[in-house]
Design an enzyme around this catalytic site. Sequence first.
Site, PDB file in Angstrom:
ATOM      1  CB  CYS A 115       4.838  -1.046   1.246  1.00  0.00           C
ATOM      2  SG  CYS A 115       4.496  -0.026   2.862  1.00  0.00           S
ATOM      3  CG  HIS A 263       5.279  -5.023   2.609  1.00  0.00           C
ATOM      4  ND1 HIS A 263       6.234  -4.534   3.565  1.00  0.00           N
ATOM      5  CD2 HIS A 263       4.133  -4.276   2.924  1.00  0.00           C
ATOM      6  CE1 HIS A 263       5.912  -3.379   4.179  1.00  0.00           C
ATOM      7  NE2 HIS A 263       4.652  -3.309   3.689  1.00  0.00           N
ATOM      8  CG  ASN A 293       4.955  -1.642   7.533  1.00  0.00           C
ATOM      9  OD1 ASN A 293       6.073  -1.787   6.670  1.00  0.00           O
ATOM     10  ND2 ASN A 293       3.732  -1.385   6.723  1.00  0.00           N
TER      11      ASN A 293
END
Length: 336
Positions: A115, A263, A293
């Site tokens: 991530c 993020h 995501n």
Amino acid sequence: MYTSKVTGLGSYVPENVVTNDDLSKIMDTNDAWIQERTGIKERRHIKKGDGNSTSVMGVKAAKIALERAKLTKDDIDLIIFATLSPDMYFPGGGVRVQDMMDMGTVPALDVRNQCSGFVYALSVADQFIKTGMYKNVLIIGSENHSGGLDMTTRGRGVSVIFGDGAGAMVLSRNEKEDGSGVLSTHLHSEGAHAKELSLEGPSTDHWVPEIIAKNDQENIPYYPYMNGQFVFKNAVVRFSEVINEGLQKNNLTPVDINMLIPHQANLRISQFVQKQFRLSDDQVYNNIQRYGNTTAASIPIALTEAWEEGKIKDGDLIVLAAFGSGFTWGSAIIKW
């Protein structure tokens, strides 16, 4: 010492839209349950036969970024490719992009920081440019999650969150002495919590034949695992810390932020951080509602869209921040 500046942005997501209602047909979940916990309404998944892969999507995003930077593939000195889902175990996606774009023998580097991969990649590119070694670096974040998720009720806690897509950035030597460009980057890790968000097999600890032979008896995990509450608690702390670190390094305060691009892990995390820094909705860009995501791709996709929508202008202070598996986290402070 040179400074670096963003000269081009691009993104690509597959056409196939998967809504929460679509997921409710194959697992025990519903739109309200998913939105309440994550803020996600839909995501994009690669569809069999659409020609996409992690590297292919990266190339599509990269071509847009290059065009906007008014550069050609021959102007690129280095490729940095961030992903946790390469087309194959090895080699990585960077060399695949180099080949697909017919870029000659330009070096390609892969970053495996999940991530926070794009922020790490940006930091590496910034250092190469600062030292004068390279002038133009192509940075790509791309992910194909959909093929490796447990799309059943057993895996819903993870599988409803993730989507596919790619984003790209061209980072170039800043020829102007106007204070613009990447001001600083800040990176951290804490491996003690590595297994709280992980995929243990297949791996060199659990090769494919071993998993097939032993999984029924030993339950070797071959789908991603996430301790959601633990990750959330750590994320909100680390996000705040690393943003403050970047601001303090540059003698700035939250009031100076024009746009925060976090993020896109979970809308609730972004909202918590927004409240911590007392930022308005106009100062934070979120698109997790539409894409889920996308891990290493989430920041460049969001940054590209914010720029396309006119929400980022010359002179603005842009903050990028990420947290994820590893645990790893980081931030970048950019004067546009």
